[in-house]
Design an enzyme around this catalytic site. Structure first.
Site: not given
Length: 499
Positions: A388, A345
């Site tokens: 992300c 992430h």
């Protein structure tokens, strides 16, 4: 003393949760019939080894195997809920804290069963005893003369490779004669499979800047990002836009041409490739499909001659140790190159460790500057990041949010202010990137595919990344509105040709 007590209390609480969870599994087992267990075993093909499935005589055996494979846990009971829903045991979902409607709403983003497995189970439900006899008769000597259920027949055909996800001719011919109504299920499966392959189910990895319009990367931020790549006397850093990568780039009177010299690639060792693969997190969503990316990276970089080192679910403390280890690794002296891949992430300009700590990209890359890591001085250092960098933007039925809310961080200084670095981001900051929940991310899979294809043709790394840009830019989500373009930036002085 207080710390010890807290740890003991936490441990006791975990044990109590696990005890209660096992009690619920026991209650589910008690309400399942023999046929239900056989159905569950069939659906678990591919998730549990065939040997273990054959030895499983109860649902409890299956639950144990699923927990061993980390497919079932106190925190993640959904796969079992999906299995119960599939075999139409919706009344048992309450043991896991779900309702039928909740499972249906979560299936588009959390399903694990393949379309093929689901199809075969649905077909088995439509085959009655008399129909089964007729189908076995049509198949003739290909089927053993032993008692069979519809599930065991389909299982047998699959094991003998008479049928697979791309070949259902045997079933189609049999159903055409015996059960024409089931042909429609196969046709629906083919359409859904074709649509999935064209625009596969993905997790969304969203990048957003928390400013202005959602998902917009401002021109000033782009300028700031490119401003981290200054031209120096000893380096020719080229700020690369997604539109110009691979074209001839002019810096003043100097033009970057095909005749540019190459980095040396003839030492004793091609180099080390470190892969940080974060799937499970203490406080963030899991990242299904990331193992496929990690495996693909391992295979392609080993094929290229690198020594790969894969680290799964890396905490901040472990990351620090890894960076320190490779910052001073003696193997760099005999190596040509260094590669560092991060699958996790992230936020704008930073990535998450598995324990939820946000690490600026610059903190990682700066460990490998010539001053910090003399063994890699004047050698190419490549960083590929699938992560992300923002907040959730949209939720298509096949898309699962991967982004997390947090403070905004800049990409400034992500690429060190010196030569020989390349940073490959999965997407332009401010926009979404995509990861197939089983087959890996668009970016990493395309990168591996094009390395395998173009390195033997002696293409340099920037030409390969151009091809990756083109490939990824042509992919679309199912609704056709969401695309992705990777973002490379580099301060390379020469071409990198790894063949």
């Amino acid at each position: 003393m207080a710390t010890t007590q807290d740890q003991n209390l936490g441990s006791s609480s975990d044990e109590n949760c696990l005890w209660r969870f096992r009690e619920k599994l026991l209650a589910i087992d008690e309400e399942l019939k023999v046929q239900d267990v056989e159905s569950l075993k069939f659906l678990c093909i591919g998730f549990i080894s065939q040997n273990k499935l054959e030895k499983s005589s109860s649902a409890l055996d299956l639950f144990d195997h699923l927990m061993e494979r980390e497919l079932l846990s106190v925190k993640e009971p959904f796969f079992l809920a999906e299995l119960l829903y599939t075999i139409k045991q919706n009344r048992l979902l309450h043991h896991l804290g779900y309702t039928k409607k909740q499972v249906e709403s979560l299936l588009p983003t959390q399903r694990k069963l393949s379309l093929f497995r689901k199809l075969l189970f649905e077909l088995s439900e439509g085959i009655g005893e008399e129909n089964l006899k007729e189908i076995i008769f049509l198949l003739g000597d290909n089927i053993p003369k032993t008692p069979m259920t519809s599930l065991s027949l389909l299982d047998y055909l699959e094991k003998k490779t008479e049928i697979d996800e791309d070949n259902l001719i045997v079933l189609e011919r049999a159903f055409q004669k015996v059960l024409p109504c089931l042909i429609k299920k196969i046709e629906n499966y083919k359409r859904e499979k074709a649509a999935q392959e064209a625009t596969p189910p993905v997790d969304k990895e969203t990048e957003s800047l928390h400013q202005g319009e959602e998902g917009i990367f401002s021109p000033s931020d782009i300028k700031q990002f490119y401003g981290t790549l200054p031209v120096t006397a000893n380096a020719v850093p080229i700020p690369v836009s997604v539109a110009t990568l691979g074209a001839s780039n002019t810096l003043g009177s100097e033009t970057w041409t095909k005749e540019t010299s190459m980095y040396r690639m003839d030492r004793k060792h091609r180099g080390h490739c470190v892969i940080i693969n974060n799937h499970r997190f203490t406080s963030l969503y899991d990242r299904p499909g990331t193992h496929k990316d990690a495996e693909s990276l391992q295979l392609v970089f080993e094929w290229l001659g690198f020594t790969t080192h894969r680290h799964d679910d890396v905490t901040k403390g472990v990351m620090d140790k890894i960076l320190q280890e490779y910052k001073s690794h003696p193997g760099h002296a005999d190596g040509d190159c260094f590669v560092f891949c991060i699958l996790t992430h992230g936020e704008f300009g930073a990535v998450y460790s598995s324990d939820g700590v946000l690490i600026p990209i610059r903190e990682i890359t700066h460990h490998f500057t010539a001053y910090q890591c003399p063994g890699l001085a004047q050698k190419p250092k490549l960083f590929f990041i699938q992560a992300c960098q923002g907040t959730e933007i949209q939720s298509s039925v096949f898309i699962e949010a991967d982004a997390q809310n947090c403070e905004q961080l800049s990409l400034q200084d992500s690429v060190p202010n010196e030569a020989d670095f390349l940073l490959g981001l999965a997407t332009v900051p401010g926009y979404v990137s995509f990861r197939h929940i089983k087959n890996g991310s668009w970016y990493i899979q395309s990168l591996c595919k094009h390395l395998k294809k173009l390195v033997p043709r002696e293409e340099d790394i920037l030409s390969i990344l151009t091809a990756v840009n083109d490939d990824v830019s042509q992919k679309m989500c199912r609704d056709g509105t969401r695309r992705q373009i990777p973002q490379p930036a580099f301060t390379l002085r020469k071409k990198i040709v790894c063949w």
